[in-house]
Design a protein around this motif. Structure first.
Motif, PDB file in Angstrom:
ATOM      1  N   GLY A 107      40.909 -76.694  87.322  1.00 17.51           N
ATOM      2  CA  GLY A 107      42.044 -77.599  87.392  1.00 17.51           C
ATOM      3  C   GLY A 107      41.790 -78.894  86.654  1.00 17.51           C
ATOM      4  O   GLY A 107      40.832 -79.020  85.875  1.00 17.51           O
ATOM      5  N   ASP A 108      42.661 -79.870  86.883  1.00 20.16           N
ATOM      6  CA  ASP A 108      42.579 -81.160  86.198  1.00 20.16           C
ATOM      7  C   ASP A 108      41.647 -82.112  86.936  1.00 20.16           C
ATOM      8  O   ASP A 108      41.696 -82.219  88.174  1.00 20.16           O
ATOM      9  CB  ASP A 108      43.968 -81.787  86.099  1.00 20.16           C
ATOM     10  CG  ASP A 108      44.888 -81.017  85.168  1.00 20.16           C
ATOM     11  OD1 ASP A 108      44.365 -80.273  84.317  1.00 20.16           O
ATOM     12  OD2 ASP A 108      46.123 -81.169  85.295  1.00 20.16           O
ATOM     13  N   HIS A 109      40.837 -82.825  86.156  1.00 19.42           N
ATOM     14  CA  HIS A 109      39.924 -83.840  86.682  1.00 19.42           C
ATOM     15  C   HIS A 109      40.202 -85.138  85.917  1.00 19.42           C
ATOM     16  O   HIS A 109      39.601 -85.389  84.861  1.00 19.42           O
ATOM     17  CB  HIS A 109      38.475 -83.394  86.513  1.00 19.42           C
ATOM     18  CG  HIS A 109      38.127 -82.172  87.292  1.00 19.42           C
ATOM     19  ND1 HIS A 109      37.526 -82.226  88.530  1.00 19.42           N
ATOM     20  CD2 HIS A 109      38.332 -80.854  87.021  1.00 19.42           C
ATOM     21  CE1 HIS A 109      37.351 -80.990  88.985  1.00 19.42           C
ATOM     22  NE2 HIS A 109      37.840 -80.140  88.094  1.00 19.42           N
ATOM     23  N   PRO A 110      41.131 -85.964  86.394  1.00 20.69           N
ATOM     24  CA  PRO A 110      41.548 -87.156  85.649  1.00 20.69           C
ATOM     25  C   PRO A 110      40.434 -88.193  85.540  1.00 20.69           C
ATOM     26  O   PRO A 110      39.714 -88.468  86.494  1.00 20.69           O
ATOM     27  CB  PRO A 110      42.730 -87.692  86.466  1.00 20.69           C
ATOM     28  CG  PRO A 110      42.537 -87.126  87.836  1.00 20.69           C
ATOM     29  CD  PRO A 110      41.879 -85.802  87.651  1.00 20.69           C
ATOM     30  N   ALA A 111      40.328 -88.761  84.343  1.00 19.17           N
ATOM     31  CA  ALA A 111      39.312 -89.771  84.087  1.00 19.17           C
ATOM     32  C   ALA A 111      39.819 -90.702  82.994  1.00 19.17           C
ATOM     33  O   ALA A 111      40.963 -90.589  82.532  1.00 19.17           O
ATOM     34  CB  ALA A 111      37.992 -89.113  83.686  1.00 19.17           C
ATOM     35  N   ARG A 129      40.505 -80.636  81.750  1.00 14.82           N
ATOM     36  CA  ARG A 129      40.826 -79.453  82.549  1.00 14.82           C
ATOM     37  C   ARG A 129      39.657 -78.475  82.513  1.00 14.82           C
ATOM     38  O   ARG A 129      39.161 -78.112  81.441  1.00 14.82           O
ATOM     39  CB  ARG A 129      42.086 -78.758  82.054  1.00 14.82           C
ATOM     40  CG  ARG A 129      42.398 -77.452  82.784  1.00 14.82           C
ATOM     41  CD  ARG A 129      43.816 -76.990  82.587  1.00 14.82           C
ATOM     42  NE  ARG A 129      44.773 -77.876  83.238  1.00 14.82           N
ATOM     43  CZ  ARG A 129      46.079 -77.582  83.356  1.00 14.82           C
ATOM     44  NH1 ARG A 129      46.558 -76.441  82.870  1.00 14.82           N
ATOM     45  NH2 ARG A 129      46.890 -78.429  83.949  1.00 14.82           N
ATOM     46  N   VAL A 130      39.251 -78.063  83.718  1.00 15.75           N
ATOM     47  CA  VAL A 130      38.199 -77.063  83.859  1.00 15.75           C
ATOM     48  C   VAL A 130      38.869 -75.702  84.021  1.00 15.75           C
ATOM     49  O   VAL A 130      39.806 -75.541  84.827  1.00 15.75           O
ATOM     50  CB  VAL A 130      37.300 -77.378  85.064  1.00 15.75           C
ATOM     51  CG1 VAL A 130      36.254 -76.283  85.268  1.00 15.75           C
ATOM     52  CG2 VAL A 130      36.613 -78.731  84.869  1.00 15.75           C
ATOM     53  N   GLY A 131      38.411 -74.711  83.243  1.00 13.00           N
ATOM     54  CA  GLY A 131      39.038 -73.404  83.239  1.00 13.00           C
ATOM     55  C   GLY A 131      38.986 -72.710  84.586  1.00 13.00           C
ATOM     56  O   GLY A 131      38.062 -72.900  85.380  1.00 13.00           O
TER      57      GLY A 131
END
Length: 299
Positions: A107-111, A129-131
Motif C-alpha cells: 500500500g501507500d506509505h506517505p512521506a 507504494r509498496v507492491g
C-alpha cells in the motif's frame, strides 16, 4: 531556492518489500549568495481539516502528530549529501535512495523530502507504494447539521480504513416531511485522505429548508471501489415560531395547574360541609375562604 519550469510537483516511487529505490532532488539557488541546506526524510500525515503535513524533526512535548520519524521518512537517505552548499546562481542535484524494509506492508506509505535553512523549511511530497494487495476502504462518521438557512453546513468525519490514499467524492441526499429536499450533487472533495488517517470536514448546504424535519444521507466514494454512507436528521424551526410555541405551552401549563388547584379547593370545601374530617380531629369552626383567594387578593 526556486523550482524550475517543468519540475515535478512530487516524487512517485514504487517497489516491492526489500527493494532499494533511487531518485534525485534538484536545488536551484537563484539568489546572489551561497546557501547551505540540510536535507532529511519525513513522515507525512493529514491535519484535522485534511491538509497534507510532515512531522517535525524534533520530538513533540506530550506526543501528538509531531515527533520523531518512525515511518517511511526513515527509509529516505541522502548519504553524504545530507548538508549541501549551493553557490549563487547554481543548481545542485542531490541523489537519494529509498530502502523499503523487508516485510513492509503493501500500500501507500506517505512521506516527504524536507530542505531546511536557517530555521525555514520547504518540502516535496513522496508518494511511495509498496507492491501487494491494495485496499480502498473508508467510513463516514459523526454526521451533523450546523447553522440554519443559507448558512447551514453539514459536518462529518472521513476515516481511511484501507492502505491506499483516497481522493473522495461526496454527494448529499435530503428527504423532508413532504418529499425530497435540495441536497448536494456529487463533487470531488479538495483533500487526499492518507491511509489510517481521519479528517473532519464540513460541506455548505444552501438548500437547507426553513421549516421541516429532514433526514440526510451522505454518500462518499473513491477510486478503487471505496464507498460509505453516513446519516443524520435535523429539525429546522424558525426562532419566531419556536418562541411562540414555547410560550403557548407555558400558558397552557399554567392554566392546567390553576384549574387543578381550584378543583382541589372545591373538593376540600365540599368535604368540610359534609363533615368528612378525619375521626378524632378537632378543627375550630371558621368561615370558608372566599373564592377570590385564588387570585391573590387580600382577605
Amino acid at each position: 531556492m526556486a523550482p524550475r519550469a517543468g519540475a515535478r510537483p512530487y516524487f512517485y516511487l514504487s517497489g516491492t518489500s526489500g527493494a532499494v529505490l533511487e531518485d534525485r532532488l534538484a536545488l536551484d539557488n537563484t539568489s546572489d549568495r551561497e546557501h547551505t541546506v540540510t536535507l532529511r526524510g519525513a513522515d507525512a500525515y493529514n491535519t484535522a481539516d485534511g491538509a497534507f503535513a510532515v512531522r517535525s524533526a524534533k520530538p513533540a512535548a506530550g506526543g501528538g502528530s509531531e515527533g520523531p520519524v518512525t515511518g517511511a521518512g526513515l527509509w529516505i537517505s541522502f548519504g553524504a549529501g545530507t548538508t549541501v552548499k549551493v553557490p549563487a546562481h547554481t543548481r545542485a542535484v542531490v541523489p537519494f535512495t529509498v530502502t523499503v524494509p523487508p516485510g513492509s506492508p503493501p500500500g501507500d506509505h506517505p512521506a516527504a523530502v524536507v530542505a531546511t535553512e536557517a530555521g525555514r523549511e520547504v518540502g516535496v511530497r513522496v508518494h511511495l507504494r509498496v507492491g501487494g494487495p491494495a485496499l480502498a476502504a473508508l467510513t463516514v462518521e459523526d454526521v451533523s447539521v450546523r447553522g440554519k438557512g443559507a448558512s447551514a453546513r453539514v459536518a462529518y468525519t472521513l476515516v481511511n480504513r484501507g492502505n491506499v490514499t483516497l481522493a473522495p467524492e461526496l454527494s448529499i441526499r435530503a428527504r423532508g416531511t413532504f418529499g425530497e429536499v435540495a441536497g448536494r450533487s456529487a463533487r470531488t472533495l479538495p483533500v487526499e485522505v492518507l491511509p489510517g488517517q481521519r479528517v473532519e470536514l464540513s460541506e455548505p448546504w444552501p438548500g437547507a429548508p426553513v421549516f421541516d424535519r429532514v433526514a440526510l444521507d451522505l454518500t462518499v466514494t473513491a477510486p478503487g471501489g471505496a464507498r460509505a454512507t453516513g446519516s443524520a436528521s435535523a429539525w429546522f424551526v424558525p426562532w419566531g415560531i419556536a418562541g411562540w410555541t414555547g410560550l403557548g405551552l407555558l400558558g397552557l401549563g399554567g392554566t392546567a395547574a390553576a384549574a387543578l388547584l381550584l378543583a382541589r379547593k372545591r373538593r376540600s370545601r365540599a368535604g368540610d360541609r359534609h363533615g368528612t374530617r378525619p375521626h378524632g380531629s378537632a378543627v375550630p369552626e371558621q368561615a370558608p375562604a372566599p373564592d377570590h383567594e385564588l387570585t391573590g387578593a387580600t382577605r
